[in-house]
Design a protein around this motif. Structure first.
Motif, PDB file in Angstrom:
ATOM      1  N   GLU A   1      -8.594   0.757  -2.392  1.00  0.00           N
ATOM      2  CA  GLU A   1      -9.779  -0.094  -2.423  1.00  0.00           C
ATOM      3  C   GLU A   1     -10.599   0.304  -3.630  1.00  0.00           C
ATOM      4  OE1 GLU A   1     -10.179  -2.436  -0.266  1.00  0.00           O
ATOM      5  OE2 GLU A   1      -8.854  -1.821   1.379  1.00  0.00           O
ATOM      6  N   GLU A   2     -11.309  -0.683  -4.141  1.00  0.00           N
ATOM      7  CA  GLU A   2     -12.106  -0.471  -5.336  1.00  0.00           C
ATOM      8  C   GLU A   2     -13.563  -0.295  -4.907  1.00  0.00           C
ATOM      9  OE1 GLU A   2     -13.100  -3.410  -9.020  1.00  0.00           O
ATOM     10  OE2 GLU A   2     -11.142  -3.574  -8.070  1.00  0.00           O
ATOM     11  N   HIS A   3     -14.265   0.674  -5.487  1.00  0.00           N
ATOM     12  CA  HIS A   3     -15.696   0.801  -5.167  1.00  0.00           C
ATOM     13  C   HIS A   3     -16.508   0.142  -6.273  1.00  0.00           C
ATOM     14  CE1 HIS A   3     -14.796   4.155  -7.820  1.00  0.00           C
ATOM     15  NE2 HIS A   3     -16.072   4.235  -8.115  1.00  0.00           N
TER      16      HIS A   3
ATOM     17  N   LYS B   1     -19.850   0.342  -1.662  1.00  0.00           N
ATOM     18  CA  LYS B   1     -18.824  -0.682  -1.725  1.00  0.00           C
ATOM     19  C   LYS B   1     -19.209  -1.856  -0.834  1.00  0.00           C
ATOM     20  CE  LYS B   1     -14.029  -1.712  -0.714  1.00  0.00           C
ATOM     21  NZ  LYS B   1     -13.886  -2.597  -1.882  1.00  0.00           N
TER      22      LYS B   1
ATOM     23  N   GLU C   1       0.830  -1.206   0.000  1.00  0.00           N
ATOM     24  CA  GLU C   1       0.000   0.000   0.000  1.00  0.00           C
ATOM     25  C   GLU C   1       0.862   1.253   0.000  1.00  0.00           C
ATOM     26  OE1 GLU C   1      -2.542  -0.567   3.345  1.00  0.00           O
ATOM     27  OE2 GLU C   1      -3.842  -1.964   2.252  1.00  0.00           O
TER      28      GLU C   1
ATOM     29  N   THR D   1     -11.866   2.703   4.808  1.00  0.00           N
ATOM     30  CA  THR D   1     -12.293   2.225   3.496  1.00  0.00           C
ATOM     31  C   THR D   1     -12.622   3.398   2.585  1.00  0.00           C
ATOM     32  OG1 THR D   1     -13.238   0.341   4.652  1.00  0.00           O
ATOM     33  CG2 THR D   1     -13.848   0.633   2.350  1.00  0.00           C
TER      34      THR D   1
ATOM     35  N   TYR E   1     -17.729  -5.676   0.785  1.00  0.00           N
ATOM     36  CA  TYR E   1     -16.757  -6.764   0.941  1.00  0.00           C
ATOM     37  C   TYR E   1     -17.575  -8.040   0.942  1.00  0.00           C
ATOM     38  CZ  TYR E   1     -12.913  -3.687   2.387  1.00  0.00           C
ATOM     39  OH  TYR E   1     -11.922  -2.751   2.438  1.00  0.00           O
TER      40      TYR E   1
ATOM     41  N   ARG F   1      -9.464   5.281   1.521  1.00  0.00           N
ATOM     42  CA  ARG F   1      -8.633   4.426   0.671  1.00  0.00           C
ATOM     43  C   ARG F   1      -9.212   4.251  -0.716  1.00  0.00           C
ATOM     44  NH1 ARG F   1      -5.265   0.744   3.281  1.00  0.00           N
ATOM     45  NH2 ARG F   1      -6.227  -0.994   2.190  1.00  0.00           N
ATOM     46  N   CYS F   2     -10.512   4.506  -0.843  1.00  0.00           N
ATOM     47  CA  CYS F   2     -11.108   4.480  -2.183  1.00  0.00           C
ATOM     48  C   CYS F   2     -10.624   5.664  -3.013  1.00  0.00           C
ATOM     49  CB  CYS F   2     -12.636   4.535  -2.086  1.00  0.00           C
ATOM     50  SG  CYS F   2     -13.370   2.943  -1.684  1.00  0.00           S
TER      51      CYS F   2
END
Ligand SMILES: Nc1ncnc2c1ncn2[C@@H]1O[C@H](COP(=O)(O)OP(=O)(O)OP(=O)(O)O)[C@@H](O)[C@H]1O
Ligand SMILES: [Mg+2]
Lengths: 388, 261
Positions: free
Chosen positions: B71-73, B29, A283, B62, B31, B65-66
């Motif tokens: 992270e992917e949304h 989003k 990261e 989260t 998980y 981090r998008c």
């Protein structure tokens, strides 16, 4: 409680340092040979027992070994009679004249006598390359890498197989043997398996299913069969796919087999290292904008390889010893040349085999021990940046 | 930082291309089956400082981090300075180049020195010459007050120093937006202040910032807007004054009563 008692209690609790203490040397028992013994050999009852047992083991083995290899050994002679107890009328240890006479065969196999200088040149070139790569303070290590990974392989190939255009008689690999073959096989395996293993390990973690599937299949397949089988396949099955006249050389096939085999193991070793790298490193690398290959090359692999050095070297040591298996497909590696020589009627005696095997053991021990020592030193050096 | 403008003659401040630094529109989003972000709408203008707080597991990390696609949304749009985040790797790289991030656990590269940590991305991503990269790195290391540690390895520094290196490392890419994910919550109390001071300095320079933090003093001091999240959604957002003095939602009141003691 009276006032004066209370004051006394306060007085006892109060403390102000008047003079600073100078640093003192540790007590004698902690230092020197005694301290070392105490700490390393005699620290616990279990440790003491181990020390005694190992001491006894040494006492049992070492004198016999020295007696056989040196004291009772025969140092000169022309044939088997020199090493036979019945003829000599004394206890006979190692039969060194046998080794002396056979040594050139152990080193070069049946490589033509007049061309053996080419092998010597190869050994010297390789040694220079190895030292250049492994000696950390060597000048121009970048150039050393080019030399080691490009110049040496190409020159070695031309030198050893021959090239008529420049006056080097071709030498069929059937004639190669001994240490030459052992070194060539181990070297190719070592040089090929690390990069290939890294690629396979990365492939195994790849988000692309096709790449992942290929890597997993390859790794699991190769790891699932014994090296002997891989060698048989390389020498028996490969010719089935490739037309007869292009059919690659026997040694080359074994080399490919060994290199692929080692790569599969190396891939798993590297993968374990990759797995040990915390997610935060990935990261952190992504967050500063590094792309996948930069992230792997600059951040992840250096750390992963560093923690896998012991395992990489372990694989290398295993590979080095596995080279002895090429005798299965009729290649005369070092051990095989010893094997062939020890049954030579000229030297047949009760101690000939033992001597031959002792030489082989010493040879493999030296190489493997050197690798393991170097790995230790590297670990210690790289560990510097890890101080927490 | 009174004369910071004078002290950095060769360091170009990066300007946003658009007014809107970050725009989250109806972001959802999951998980697996777990709906971690639910219809997040958030607009951050250039130069704004947003503080995000909320209970553990509410989706704060989260969400930020998008913004740099760690992270992917799955639904909605995330537009960072005019670039929409999709599966397009080029766009992702473009956004990551312009967005700096500071993590709870620093995520410094332990095999590189402090200086190398700071110059790595400028060298390899921005492709600027080594000398210049080192100058920039030393400038920012001076700003976070640890120029003398430049040649040490991260493992040799205290937590607070490591986090300041992490901030300097992010700044060396001249980001237009900075994301902070609980930058002080892994630190010993006496080191929190040195990191917060650095962040206040950054805010004073007009950096666009999104900070997940529970440092309410910091929030009061620098935030333009405080966002309170729970269960993957934004429950309340308000200017600090109002947020602390007149929280509206019950959940917010409960949360504030718990953390302000
Ligand atoms: N990779 C993942 N896979 C599955 N669930 C996850 C994953 N990462 C986070 N979660 C879950 O998503 C929720 C939100 O996580 P997130 O880290 O965003 O919370 P947070 O608000 O940052 O909490 P904290 O204050 O503890 O950091 C949590 O319930 C967490 O368990
Ligand atoms: Mg979090």
């Amino acid at each position: 409680m009276t006032m004066s008692e209370g004051d006394l209690a306060v007085m006892e609790l109060r403390f102000v340092r008047a003079a600073m203490l100078e640093s003192q040397p540790p007590p004698a028992g902690m230092r020197g040979a005694v301290g070392w013994l105490r700490e390393n050999l005699l620290s616990t009852p279990f440790n003491i027992t181990l020390t005694i047992l190992i001491g006894l083991l040494f006492a049992w083995i070492v004198p016999d070994l020295i007696r056989f290899l040196l004291i009772d050994a025969v140092w000169s002679g022309a044939d088997r009679d020199a090493c036979r107890e019945l003829v000599q009328n004394r206890t006979v240890g190692a039969c060194w004249p046998f080794v002396f006479e056979r040594w050139p065969y152990f080193v070069y196999g049946s490589y033509p006598l007049s061309e053996r200088w080419r092998v010597d040149v190869f050994f010297v070139m390789l040694a220079i390359g190895v030292v250049w790569m492994l000696w950390l303070h060597a000048p121009r290590r970048g150039l050393g890498a080019i030399y080691f990974f490009a110049v040496v392989p190409i020159t070695a190939f031309i030198l050893l197989t021959g090239w008529r255009a420049i006056g080097l008689e071709p030498v069929d690999t059937v004639l190669w043997g001994g240490i030459l073959v052992t070194i060539v096989v181990a070297w190719v395996g070592i040089v090929v398996s690390l990069p290939l293993g890294i690629l396979l390990a990365l492939g195994r973690r790849s988000p692309m299913p096709a790449v992942r599937l290929f890597s997993i299949t390859f790794i699991e397949f190769v790891r699932g069969v014994p090296l002997v089988t891989v060698l048989f396949m390389a020498s028996v099955m490969l010719p089935l796919f490739v037309p007869e006249q292009y059919s690659p050389d026997k040694l080359l096939r074994a080399l490919v087999g060994i290199a692929l085999f080692a790569s599969a193991y190396m891939a798993e070793v590297v993968r374990a290292g990759l797995q040990a790298i915390p997610k935060g490193q990935f990261e952190g690398a992504m967050a500063v904008g590094l792309g996948y290959s930069q992230m792997m090359r600059l951040i992840i692999l250096p750390q992963a390889l560093k923690i896998t050095i012991p395992n990489i070297v372990n694989t290398y040591i295993g590979l080095f010893k596995d080279t002895t298996l090429v005798f299965i497909v009729g290649i005369f590696d070092f051990l095989h040349t010893v094997e062939v020589s020890r049954i030579d009627p000229k030297w047949a005696s009760p101690v000939t085999s033992t001597t031959g095997y002792a030489v082989a053991a010493i040879f493999y021990l030296i190489f493997c021990y050197a690798m393991s020592r170097y790995a230790r030193a590297t670990e210690a050096r790289l560990g510097l940046s890890d101080r927490r | 930082m009174p004369d910071s403008a004078k002290a950095k003659p060769h360091i170009k401040p990066s300007k946003l291309k658009t007014d809107m630094a970050v725009d989250l529109i109806g972001v959802n989003k999951w998980y697996g089956d777990f709906h971690v972000l639910r219809d997040i709408n958030l607009k951050v203008k250039g130069g704004e400082r947003i503080v995000i707080c909320g209970p553990s597991g509410s989706g704060k990390s989260t969400m930020i981090r998008c913004i740099n696609r760690l992270e992917e949304h799955q639904q909605g749009q995330i537009i960072v300075d005019g670039v929409e985040l999709t599966n397009d790797l080029k766009k992702i790289d473009e956004v990551r180049r312009e967005v700096g991030m500071v993590f709870q656990h620093f995520n410094l590269f332990p095999h590189l020195t402090v200086l190398e940590n700071c110059t790595l991305a400028p060298l390899w991503v921005r492709k600027i010459p080594k000398r210049e990269a080192e100058e920039i790195a030393m400038y920012y290391l001076t700003r976070v007050k640890i120029p003398d540690q430049a040649l040490k390895y991260p493992g040799q520094l205290s937590g607070g120093q490591q986090q300041r290196v992490a901030i300097a490392r992010a700044l060396c890419m001249s980001p237009k937006i900075m994301l902070f994910d609980e930058p002080t919550s892994a630190l010993d109390p006496e080191m929190v202040k040195e990191v917060l001071d650095t962040m206040v300095g950054l805010a004073d320079d007009g950096m666009t910032m999104l900070c997940v933090t529970h440092e309410m003093g910091f929030a009061r001091q620098v935030a333009d807007l405080i966002i309170f999240m729970d269960a993957g959604q934004i429950i309340e957002s308000n200017v600090p004054e109002e947020f602390f003095n007149h929280p509206q939602h019950e959940r917010t009141k409960l949360f504030l009563s718990q953390i302000l003691h």
